[in-house]
Design a protein around this motif. Structure first.
Motif, PDB file in Angstrom:
ATOM      1  N   TYR A 198       1.047  -1.366  -0.112  1.00 13.42           N
ATOM      2  CA  TYR A 198       0.169   0.420  -0.289  1.00 13.42           C
ATOM      3  C   TYR A 198       0.946   0.992  -0.125  1.00 13.42           C
ATOM      4  O   TYR A 198       0.372   2.243  -0.259  1.00 13.42           O
ATOM      5  N   GLY A 199       2.679   1.258   0.204  1.00 13.40           N
ATOM      6  CA  GLY A 199       3.157   2.439   0.102  1.00 13.40           C
ATOM      7  C   GLY A 199       2.975   2.875   1.176  1.00 13.40           C
ATOM      8  O   GLY A 199       2.479   2.434   2.545  1.00 13.40           O
ATOM      9  N   GLU A 200       3.700   4.100   1.768  1.00 11.26           N
ATOM     10  CA  GLU A 200       4.495   4.937   2.471  1.00 11.26           C
ATOM     11  C   GLU A 200       2.788   4.992   3.188  1.00 11.26           C
ATOM     12  O   GLU A 200       3.023   5.245   4.590  1.00 11.26           O
ATOM     13  N   ALA A 201       2.213   4.783   2.960  1.00 14.67           N
ATOM     14  CA  ALA A 201       1.184   5.943   4.101  1.00 14.67           C
ATOM     15  C   ALA A 201       0.815   4.756   5.027  1.00 14.67           C
ATOM     16  O   ALA A 201      -0.108   4.975   6.382  1.00 14.67           O
ATOM     17  N   ALA A 202       1.200   3.584   4.843  1.00 14.30           N
ATOM     18  CA  ALA A 202       0.962   2.202   5.611  1.00 14.30           C
ATOM     19  C   ALA A 202       1.615   2.196   7.161  1.00 14.30           C
ATOM     20  O   ALA A 202       1.857   1.268   7.562  1.00 14.30           O
ATOM     21  N   ARG A 203       2.899   3.086   6.904  1.00 11.53           N
ATOM     22  CA  ARG A 203       3.831   3.165   7.281  1.00 11.53           C
ATOM     23  C   ARG A 203       2.877   3.444   9.122  1.00 11.53           C
ATOM     24  O   ARG A 203       3.895   3.031  10.537  1.00 11.53           O
ATOM     25  N   ALA A 204       1.983   4.183   8.927  1.00 13.77           N
ATOM     26  CA  ALA A 204       1.380   4.689  10.670  1.00 13.77           C
ATOM     27  C   ALA A 204       0.245   4.119  10.623  1.00 13.77           C
ATOM     28  O   ALA A 204      -0.585   3.551  11.808  1.00 13.77           O
ATOM     29  N   TRP A 205      -0.471   3.101   9.836  1.00 16.39           N
ATOM     30  CA  TRP A 205      -1.282   2.323  10.016  1.00 16.39           C
ATOM     31  C   TRP A 205      -1.727   1.348  10.869  1.00 16.39           C
ATOM     32  O   TRP A 205      -0.457  -0.016  10.816  1.00 16.39           O
ATOM     33  N   PRO A 206      -2.838   1.380  12.355  1.00 16.04           N
ATOM     34  CA  PRO A 206      -2.536   0.167  13.575  1.00 16.04           C
ATOM     35  C   PRO A 206      -2.595  -1.139  12.436  1.00 16.04           C
ATOM     36  O   PRO A 206      -3.607  -1.446  11.430  1.00 16.04           O
ATOM     37  N   PHE A 207      -2.976  -2.287  12.994  1.00 11.73           N
ATOM     38  CA  PHE A 207      -2.586  -3.640  12.066  1.00 11.73           C
ATOM     39  C   PHE A 207      -2.248  -5.265  13.881  1.00 11.73           C
ATOM     40  O   PHE A 207      -2.284  -4.310  14.946  1.00 11.73           O
ATOM     41  N   ARG A 208      -3.182  -5.577  13.100  1.00 12.64           N
ATOM     42  CA  ARG A 208      -2.906  -6.676  14.243  1.00 12.64           C
ATOM     43  C   ARG A 208      -2.780  -8.323  13.121  1.00 12.64           C
ATOM     44  O   ARG A 208      -3.877  -8.018  11.909  1.00 12.64           O
ATOM     45  N   LEU A 209      -2.236  -9.679  13.904  1.00 16.77           N
ATOM     46  CA  LEU A 209      -1.994 -10.440  12.851  1.00 16.77           C
ATOM     47  C   LEU A 209      -2.994 -11.179  13.442  1.00 16.77           C
ATOM     48  O   LEU A 209      -2.905 -11.362  14.512  1.00 16.77           O
ATOM     49  N   GLN A 210      -3.550 -12.649  12.581  1.00 14.44           N
ATOM     50  CA  GLN A 210      -4.058 -13.391  13.492  1.00 14.44           C
ATOM     51  C   GLN A 210      -3.210 -14.541  14.050  1.00 14.44           C
ATOM     52  O   GLN A 210      -2.122 -14.725  14.125  1.00 14.44           O
ATOM     53  N   ASP A 211      -3.929 -15.015  14.630  1.00 10.61           N
ATOM     54  CA  ASP A 211      -3.448 -15.205  16.308  1.00 10.61           C
ATOM     55  C   ASP A 211      -3.474 -16.964  16.202  1.00 10.61           C
ATOM     56  O   ASP A 211      -4.359 -17.720  15.577  1.00 10.61           O
TER      57      ASP A 211
END
Length: 275
Positions: free
Chosen positions: A110-123
């Motif tokens: 998604y590019g540089e903008a995704a640097r600040a996106w909060p994310f979670r990974l599947q357990d």
């Protein structure tokens, strides 16, 4: 608390659905025989810090409540994150390498903008591919601080993920989840997630959806697997769209309805999820 009592009997419950251009809320005050209140407002898709409090201000103020926020549409990005190699997994005791790896894949997509996106990974147990969920609407936003002044408990999650959590997903097959202005595809194989895709389209355009679905399944080589239309209780428009799509794919796809155990989104009758 007795399991026979409604979940909101001891405190109020407010559900919020964040779509591409609207915020919708349904509030049920504390008590056994209370009527729900609704509110909605438009927003520009970029300033949830101001839009969410403005929406909640339309409802009775009480910290003795729980707030459930569901994020839909373009604000949620789903990716299949390939498993790290076993050698890297064995060295990554703290999980920092896994987080850095996920961030790199997210930014690559998604590019540089995704640097600040909060994310979670599947357990899941490594080494396996996992589902990466990023919510761009929460970038540069302290959602916990924002909701702390309005409730004693709160949760924030993607609308599609909440529906999956309330559904007994099949071990194998294609699961389709319709949400406001978006269709999600989840491909499962013996309990493992092998592919995830999204289509932003007018849900009335059944021909476009059918062509996209057939193309995705052909590229994956899963034409023989069943296709499941996830149905949220009470959403008649979603049910109607599923019937139309089933008819369009008649003879090409083994089609089954997959019911969710409970309704997730507020205003499910007023809001045409797949109009």
């Amino acid at each position: 608390m007795s399991r026979l009592l409604p979940e909101w009997s001891w405190c109020g419950l407010t559900k919020v659905l964040v779509t591409a251009d609207q915020l919708l809320a349904e509030h049920r005050p504390a008590g056994l025989r209370t009527r729900s209140l609704t509110a909605q407002s438009s927003w520009n898709g970029t300033d949830l810090q101001a839009a969410l409090p403005a929406l909640l201000s339309q409802l009775p103020a009480s910290r003795w409540q729980r707030i459930e926020v569901y994020i839909a549409d373009k604000h949620v990005h789903l990716l299949r994150l390939p498993a790290m190699t076993q050698s890297l997994q064995s060295l990554d005791v703290s999980g920092q390498e896994q987080q850095a790896y996920a961030r790199a894949i997210l930014m690559q997509t998604y590019g540089e903008a995704a640097r600040a996106w909060p994310f979670r990974l599947q357990d899941i147990q490594p080494p396996q591919d996992s589902l990466l969920v990023a919510i761009s609407a929460l970038a540069s936003l302290d959602i916990n601080a924002l909701l702390a002044s309005h409730a004693m408990q709160w949760t924030v999650q993607p609308y599609a993920s909440a529906l999956w959590a309330n559904t007994r997903l099949p071990a194998s097959g294609t699961v389709l989840t319709a949400e406001p202005q978006m269709l999600r595809l989840l491909q499962l194989d013996h309990g493992r997630m092998t592919h995830v895709a999204s289509l932003a389209a007018d849900m009335a355009d059944v021909a476009t959806i059918a062509a996209w679905l057939m193309r995705e399944r052909t590229l994956l080589g899963v034409q023989a697997s069943s296709c499941y239309w996830l149905l949220e209780p009470g959403c008649q428009v979603m049910e109607k769209t599923g019937r139309r799509l089933k008819q369009a794919l008649s003879g090409q796809v083994s089609w089954q309805v997959l019911p969710s155990s409970r309704a997730v989104a507020p205003l499910r009758q007023e809001l045409a999820h797949v109009a």
